[in-house]
Design a protein around this motif. Structure first.
Motif, PDB file in Angstrom:
ATOM      1  N   ILE A  31       7.669   1.029 -11.265  1.00 63.67           N
ATOM      2  CA  ILE A  31       7.827  -0.124 -10.357  1.00 63.67           C
ATOM      3  C   ILE A  31       6.471  -0.837 -10.176  1.00 63.67           C
ATOM      4  O   ILE A  31       6.248  -1.531  -9.194  1.00 63.67           O
ATOM      5  N   GLU A  32       5.592  -0.588 -11.134  1.00 62.88           N
ATOM      6  CA  GLU A  32       4.256  -1.219 -11.164  1.00 62.88           C
ATOM      7  C   GLU A  32       3.457  -1.000  -9.880  1.00 62.88           C
ATOM      8  O   GLU A  32       2.870  -1.928  -9.318  1.00 62.88           O
ATOM      9  N   GLU A  33       3.503   0.252  -9.419  1.00 66.80           N
ATOM     10  CA  GLU A  33       2.731   0.594  -8.212  1.00 66.80           C
ATOM     11  C   GLU A  33       1.900   1.841  -8.479  1.00 66.80           C
ATOM     12  O   GLU A  33       2.060   2.503  -9.506  1.00 66.80           O
ATOM     13  N   GLU A  34       1.030   2.156  -7.535  1.00 68.87           N
ATOM     14  CA  GLU A  34       0.240   3.390  -7.635  1.00 68.87           C
ATOM     15  C   GLU A  34      -0.052   3.907  -6.230  1.00 68.87           C
ATOM     16  O   GLU A  34       0.243   3.233  -5.246  1.00 68.87           O
ATOM     17  N   ILE A  35      -0.637   5.099  -6.176  1.00 69.09           N
ATOM     18  CA  ILE A  35      -1.053   5.654  -4.885  1.00 69.09           C
ATOM     19  C   ILE A  35      -2.402   5.049  -4.532  1.00 69.09           C
ATOM     20  O   ILE A  35      -3.313   5.015  -5.361  1.00 69.09           O
ATOM     21  N   ASN A  36      -2.549   4.581  -3.304  1.00 69.58           N
ATOM     22  CA  ASN A  36      -3.808   3.963  -2.905  1.00 69.58           C
ATOM     23  C   ASN A  36      -4.694   4.908  -2.090  1.00 69.58           C
ATOM     24  O   ASN A  36      -5.911   4.845  -2.173  1.00 69.58           O
ATOM     25  N   MET A  94       0.826  -1.202   0.000  1.00 67.06           N
ATOM     26  CA  MET A  94       0.000   0.000   0.000  1.00 67.06           C
ATOM     27  C   MET A  94       0.869   1.264   0.000  1.00 67.06           C
ATOM     28  O   MET A  94       1.860   1.338   0.708  1.00 67.06           O
ATOM     29  N   ASN A  95       0.472   2.221  -0.827  1.00 67.35           N
ATOM     30  CA  ASN A  95       1.165   3.502  -0.825  1.00 67.35           C
ATOM     31  C   ASN A  95       0.210   4.585  -0.331  1.00 67.35           C
ATOM     32  O   ASN A  95      -0.834   4.822  -0.926  1.00 67.35           O
ATOM     33  N   LEU A  96       0.614   5.208   0.766  1.00 70.21           N
ATOM     34  CA  LEU A  96      -0.213   6.223   1.404  1.00 70.21           C
ATOM     35  C   LEU A  96       0.516   7.568   1.368  1.00 70.21           C
ATOM     36  O   LEU A  96       1.712   7.628   1.642  1.00 70.21           O
ATOM     37  N   ILE A  97      -0.237   8.624   1.052  1.00 67.64           N
ATOM     38  CA  ILE A  97       0.370   9.959   1.088  1.00 67.64           C
ATOM     39  C   ILE A  97      -0.258  10.750   2.227  1.00 67.64           C
ATOM     40  O   ILE A  97      -1.487  10.777   2.366  1.00 67.64           O
ATOM     41  N   LEU A 126      12.211   1.223  -2.860  1.00 65.04           N
ATOM     42  CA  LEU A 126      11.191   0.658  -1.968  1.00 65.04           C
ATOM     43  C   LEU A 126      10.102  -0.095  -2.738  1.00 65.04           C
ATOM     44  O   LEU A 126       8.973  -0.210  -2.284  1.00 65.04           O
ATOM     45  N   LYS A 127      10.460  -0.598  -3.898  1.00 66.71           N
ATOM     46  CA  LYS A 127       9.494  -1.380  -4.691  1.00 66.71           C
ATOM     47  C   LYS A 127       8.983  -2.559  -3.851  1.00 66.71           C
ATOM     48  O   LYS A 127       9.778  -3.279  -3.240  1.00 66.71           O
ATOM     49  N   GLY A 128       7.676  -2.712  -3.815  1.00 70.53           N
ATOM     50  CA  GLY A 128       7.099  -3.855  -3.091  1.00 70.53           C
ATOM     51  C   GLY A 128       6.978  -3.638  -1.591  1.00 70.53           C
ATOM     52  O   GLY A 128       6.485  -4.501  -0.874  1.00 70.53           O
ATOM     53  N   VAL A 129       7.450  -2.470  -1.112  1.00 69.30           N
ATOM     54  CA  VAL A 129       7.380  -2.190   0.334  1.00 69.30           C
ATOM     55  C   VAL A 129       6.227  -1.208   0.579  1.00 69.30           C
ATOM     56  O   VAL A 129       6.066  -0.244  -0.173  1.00 69.30           O
ATOM     57  N   ASN A 130       5.445  -1.434   1.623  1.00 72.36           N
ATOM     58  CA  ASN A 130       4.372  -0.489   1.956  1.00 72.36           C
ATOM     59  C   ASN A 130       4.993   0.835   2.394  1.00 72.36           C
ATOM     60  O   ASN A 130       5.891   0.845   3.237  1.00 72.36           O
TER      61      ASN A 130
END
Ligand code: AMP
Length: 211
Positions: free
Chosen positions: A102-107, A1-4, A75-79
């Motif tokens: 890194i195939e992620e997004e903001i959640n 999870m990516n939290l701002i 930090l790819k793959g790290v919350n």
């Protein structure tokens, strides 16, 4: 999870970010902390950045992204919890590119809303230990002995950008930029607003309810 964590300076992003990172075992990344670290270097980039910070201005987007980019990629793959980045439309685009690489997004974005008079009180009263970096507040969390750190006894200092004039400028500059960033994420439906005027524990609880 990516939290701002988003909010004006003094909204409590750092305090809440550290608490959440411990509770949920998420990596906490503060753009302000990283940038201030670079500003401490006695070289040309350090000198340039220091000037922006001490005048209450935002550091140019290109410089910020250059500094933050690799830290996020590592930090790819790290919350993750991002505190203070992005703060402009250009930084939103940069962050989207970095995360998609890194195939992620903001959640989720948590926006801490705090009254301006309160922000000014919080920032101008903040004092920091010269040695261990512990944070105090002259009214809200005073040290036992005035001007001295409870833990190591060293002198406390006031950050140059916590002085009244700079604080006022900093709030004005951030307000203008953040408005657009907030609107962008609101339109995407991933932004939650929290009343950050309340006590730390109450704010923490409300963020946890949303998570
Ligand atoms: P903060 O500790 O978050 O208040 O950040 C300290 C200072 O670093 C800010 O006043 C800005 O000068 C700079 N800074 C931090 N994050 C950013 C950002 N995302 N964009 C531009 N400048 C930033």
């Amino acid at each position: 999870m990516n939290l701002i964590l988003m909010g004006l300076p003094g909204a409590g992003k750092g305090t809440q970010g550290k608490k959440l990172s411990q509770k949920y075992k998420m990596h906490y990344l503060s753009s302000g902390k990283i940038i201030r670290g670079v500003a401490r270097h006695d070289n040309s980039i350090g000198t340039v950045i220091k000037r922006y910070i001490n005048n209450g201005k935002l550091v140019p987007d290109e410089i910020v992204t250059r500094i933050i980019k690799d830290k996020i990629i590592k930090l790819k793959g790290v919350n993750k919890i991002l505190d203070g980045f992005p703060r402009s439309k250009k930084q939103i685009q940069d962050l989207e590119k970095i995360l998609s690489s890194i195939e992620e997004e903001i959640n989720l974005i948590i926006y801490l809303k705090v009254k301006e008079e309160e922000l000014i009180k919080r920032l101008t009263g903040r004092r920091i230990c010269m040695v261990d970096g512990s944070i105090y507040h002259t009214k809200y969390d005073p040290p036992q002995k005035k001007g001295k750190c409870d833990k190591c006894g060293s002198n406390l200092y006031q950050r140059e950008d916590d002085k009244r004039k700079v604080v006022e400028k900093k709030i004005m500059v951030n307000k203008k930029k953040l408005k657009k960033v907030k609107k962008y994420y609101q339109n995407k439906g991933i932004l939650e607003i929290i009343d950050g005027n309340k006590k730390t524990e109450k704010v923490e609880q409300e963020i946890e309810n949303i998570i």
